[in-house]
Scaffold this active site. Structure first.
Site, PDB file in Angstrom:
ATOM      1  N   HIS A   8      14.946  -0.382 -42.691  1.00  0.00           N
ATOM      2  CA  HIS A   8      14.836   0.956 -43.278  1.00  0.00           C
ATOM      3  C   HIS A   8      16.134   1.383 -43.968  1.00  0.00           C
ATOM      4  O   HIS A   8      17.215   0.841 -43.727  1.00  0.00           O
ATOM      5  CB  HIS A   8      14.476   1.985 -42.192  1.00  0.00           C
ATOM      6  CG  HIS A   8      15.516   2.101 -41.117  1.00  0.00           C
ATOM      7  ND1 HIS A   8      16.690   2.812 -41.280  1.00  0.00           N
ATOM      8  CD2 HIS A   8      15.564   1.567 -39.873  1.00  0.00           C
ATOM      9  CE1 HIS A   8      17.408   2.728 -40.185  1.00  0.00           C
ATOM     10  NE2 HIS A   8      16.757   1.971 -39.311  1.00  0.00           N
ATOM     11  N   GLU A  87      11.731   0.075 -33.350  1.00  0.00           N
ATOM     12  CA  GLU A  87      13.085  -0.312 -32.938  1.00  0.00           C
ATOM     13  C   GLU A  87      13.180  -0.422 -31.413  1.00  0.00           C
ATOM     14  O   GLU A  87      12.313   0.064 -30.679  1.00  0.00           O
ATOM     15  CB  GLU A  87      14.111   0.698 -33.475  1.00  0.00           C
ATOM     16  CG  GLU A  87      15.577   0.341 -33.231  1.00  0.00           C
ATOM     17  CD  GLU A  87      15.994  -1.026 -33.786  1.00  0.00           C
ATOM     18  OE1 GLU A  87      15.402  -2.036 -33.344  1.00  0.00           O
ATOM     19  OE2 GLU A  87      16.921  -1.090 -34.613  1.00  0.00           O
TER      20      GLU A  87
END
Length: 224
Positions: A8, A87
């Site tokens: 990201h 994550e």
């Protein structure tokens, strides 16, 4: 099958050097810019699908990075979420947006630095995940994806996170014992994987499509 796996774009917590884990922090302005620049570099890639972590920073990155491709193809690219590529879960530490230089959890700097220097031996929070936990869940996603008969001729963008990306690709690296491959991948770094007959091969690793000095990639061991 060809996979483009992207970390990201930048967030406020990235800029501050904080560990955000599963905190749902959005992209900051620079993060959006990096995702758009990366998308422009990938505009000639005919993406068929975007698969993203459910966290907003990954979803926005995937959408922005695929927009130029969608416009060139004249079609909307479907976006799917998969929680297996979220994550790492920092457990009780997750909600703090921890700043490592002011690390207050009860393991000390030397023990924390194992996360970067020897992550498979890192003493994680019992309510969170180990590195191996992330390797297993991202690996489950990856193996299911590459053996899906519907996707064998597809080009797919996977939008995920630094630790999750390294975990997913860990079995494919030349030296899997080097989990971080010398460094945390930069924001919007792209790795490309070709899959033939269910056999994956990394053909590009951690490609950056912008001036790398623009990235606040400050993660690494804490110095006393």
């Amino acid at each position: 099958m060809r996979l483009y796996i992207i970390r990201h774009g930048e967030t406020r917590l990235n800029q501050e050097g904080r560990l955000q884990g599963q905190v749902d922090e959005p992209l900051n302005e620079k993060g959006r810019e990096l995702a758009i620049v990366t998308g422009e570099a990938l505009k000639d890639i005919p993406f068929d699908l975007v698969i993203t972590s459910p966290l907003c920073r990954a979803k926005e990155t995937g959408i922005l990075a695929s927009r130029a491709s969608a416009e060139k193809q004249g079609k909307e690219i479907p976006v799917l979420e998969d929680k297996r590529i979220i994550e790492i879960d920092w457990g009780k530490w997750d909600c703090q947006g921890i700043l490592p230089s002011n690390f207050s959890v009860p393991i000390g700097i030397e023990a924390f630095n194992l996360f970067y220097t020897n992550p498979f031996d890192f003493e994680y929070d019992p309510d969170g995940e180990s590195i191996m936990d992330v390797v297993i869940r991202t690996g489950d996603f990856f193996q299911e994806l590459i053996h899906n008969p519907e996707y064998q001729d597809k080009t797919i963008l996977i939008s995920t996170h630094g630790c999750a990306m390294r975990a997913m690709l860990n079995p494919l690296y030349e030296d899997p014992t080097d989990f971080w491959q010398k460094r945390v991948p930069g924001n919007c770094a792209v790795s490309i994987v070709d899959v033939e007959g269910g056999v994956p091969e990394i053909v590009e690793k951690d490609v950056i499509f912008y001036d790398e000095s623009l990235s606040s990639n400050v993660y690494g061991p804490i110095e006393d």
